[in-house]
Every structure is written in C-alpha cells, then in structure tokens.
Design a protein around this motif. Sequence first.
Motif, PDB file in Angstrom:
ATOM      1  N   THR A  94      61.091  16.067 120.620  1.00 59.98           N
ATOM      2  CA  THR A  94      61.972  15.100 119.970  1.00 59.98           C
ATOM      3  C   THR A  94      63.305  15.022 120.706  1.00 59.98           C
ATOM      4  O   THR A  94      63.828  13.922 120.943  1.00 59.98           O
ATOM      5  N   LEU A  95      63.839  16.158 121.080  1.00 62.44           N
ATOM      6  CA  LEU A  95      65.091  16.171 121.840  1.00 62.44           C
ATOM      7  C   LEU A  95      64.901  15.508 123.203  1.00 62.44           C
ATOM      8  O   LEU A  95      65.787  14.794 123.670  1.00 62.44           O
ATOM      9  N   ALA A  96      63.738  15.722 123.810  1.00 65.33           N
ATOM     10  CA  ALA A  96      63.465  15.106 125.111  1.00 65.33           C
ATOM     11  C   ALA A  96      63.361  13.587 124.996  1.00 65.33           C
ATOM     12  O   ALA A  96      63.858  12.863 125.859  1.00 65.33           O
ATOM     13  N   VAL A  97      62.770  13.107 123.921  1.00 68.15           N
ATOM     14  CA  VAL A  97      62.657  11.658 123.722  1.00 68.15           C
ATOM     15  C   VAL A  97      64.036  11.049 123.468  1.00 68.15           C
ATOM     16  O   VAL A  97      64.363   9.995 124.015  1.00 68.15           O
ATOM     17  N   VAL A  98      64.852  11.720 122.659  1.00 69.96           N
ATOM     18  CA  VAL A  98      66.213  11.224 122.422  1.00 69.96           C
ATOM     19  C   VAL A  98      66.988  11.211 123.727  1.00 69.96           C
ATOM     20  O   VAL A  98      67.718  10.257 124.017  1.00 69.96           O
ATOM     21  N   ARG A  99      66.827  12.226 124.541  1.00 78.03           N
ATOM     22  CA  ARG A  99      67.501  12.285 125.844  1.00 78.03           C
ATOM     23  C   ARG A  99      67.062  11.131 126.738  1.00 78.03           C
ATOM     24  O   ARG A  99      67.871  10.464 127.365  1.00 78.03           O
ATOM     25  N   ARG A 100      65.762  10.872 126.766  1.00 75.75           N
ATOM     26  CA  ARG A 100      65.235   9.803 127.606  1.00 75.75           C
ATOM     27  C   ARG A 100      65.684   8.424 127.116  1.00 75.75           C
ATOM     28  O   ARG A 100      66.029   7.563 127.915  1.00 75.75           O
ATOM     29  N   THR A 144      68.367   7.642 125.207  1.00 74.13           N
ATOM     30  CA  THR A 144      69.811   7.418 125.260  1.00 74.13           C
ATOM     31  C   THR A 144      70.377   7.615 126.662  1.00 74.13           C
ATOM     32  O   THR A 144      71.527   7.260 126.910  1.00 74.13           O
ATOM     33  N   ARG A 145      69.585   8.202 127.556  1.00 75.58           N
ATOM     34  CA  ARG A 145      70.023   8.524 128.921  1.00 75.58           C
ATOM     35  C   ARG A 145      71.315   9.325 128.934  1.00 75.58           C
ATOM     36  O   ARG A 145      72.189   9.136 129.763  1.00 75.58           O
ATOM     37  N   SER A 146      71.407  10.239 127.987  1.00 76.25           N
ATOM     38  CA  SER A 146      72.586  11.079 127.856  1.00 76.25           C
ATOM     39  C   SER A 146      72.179  12.380 127.176  1.00 76.25           C
ATOM     40  O   SER A 146      71.253  12.406 126.366  1.00 76.25           O
ATOM     41  N   TRP A 147      72.893  13.444 127.490  1.00 75.75           N
ATOM     42  CA  TRP A 147      72.664  14.717 126.826  1.00 75.75           C
ATOM     43  C   TRP A 147      73.496  14.835 125.554  1.00 75.75           C
ATOM     44  O   TRP A 147      73.314  15.763 124.776  1.00 75.75           O
ATOM     45  N   LYS A 148      74.413  13.891 125.323  1.00 74.81           N
ATOM     46  CA  LYS A 148      75.315  13.987 124.173  1.00 74.81           C
ATOM     47  C   LYS A 148      74.549  14.000 122.851  1.00 74.81           C
ATOM     48  O   LYS A 148      74.733  14.910 122.038  1.00 74.81           O
ATOM     49  N   TRP A 149      73.700  13.004 122.617  1.00 78.37           N
ATOM     50  CA  TRP A 149      73.037  12.896 121.320  1.00 78.37           C
ATOM     51  C   TRP A 149      71.999  13.987 121.062  1.00 78.37           C
ATOM     52  O   TRP A 149      71.923  14.490 119.933  1.00 78.37           O
ATOM     53  N   PRO A 150      71.211  14.399 122.037  1.00 77.01           N
ATOM     54  CA  PRO A 150      70.321  15.533 121.753  1.00 77.01           C
ATOM     55  C   PRO A 150      71.090  16.808 121.405  1.00 77.01           C
ATOM     56  O   PRO A 150      70.679  17.552 120.513  1.00 77.01           O
ATOM     57  N   LEU A 151      72.211  17.048 122.096  1.00 71.60           N
ATOM     58  CA  LEU A 151      73.000  18.238 121.791  1.00 71.60           C
ATOM     59  C   LEU A 151      73.656  18.136 120.422  1.00 71.60           C
ATOM     60  O   LEU A 151      73.698  19.119 119.665  1.00 71.60           O
TER      61      LEU A 151
END
Length: 55
Positions: free
Chosen positions: A13-19, A21-28
């Motif tokens: 799920t974190l990987a999909v959010v990262r992909r 949003t193209r950012s590490w902000k929202w997964p973190l």
Amino acid sequence: MIFFVYACQCMSTLAVVRRETRSWKWPLVMFASMSALAYALAVLVYQVGLALGYT
C-alpha cells in the motif's frame, strides 16, 4: 491486537501511494500517522482496562 487493527501493515500500500504521488511525503505521513494512532488507541484501551480492573 488493537495496534495491529489500526497500524499500516501493508508495505505494498505504501509502495502504491509512493508510485501514484511520485513522492515519499505521503507514504511517510501515512505510515507515521497510522502508527501514532494505533499506538495511542492501544495505550487507551490498556489504560481503560486497568481502570476497570481487567488485568
């Protein structure tokens, strides 16, 4: 058990959010906020159980 109900356990799920949003902000943010919420609720349930005499 309360912690595992609310914590973000799925790394995909974190990987999909990262992909998406193209950012590490929202997964973190998602991981940190869900972990904090899970911890707070687990402590709350534990403290209520202690107050009610369940040990």
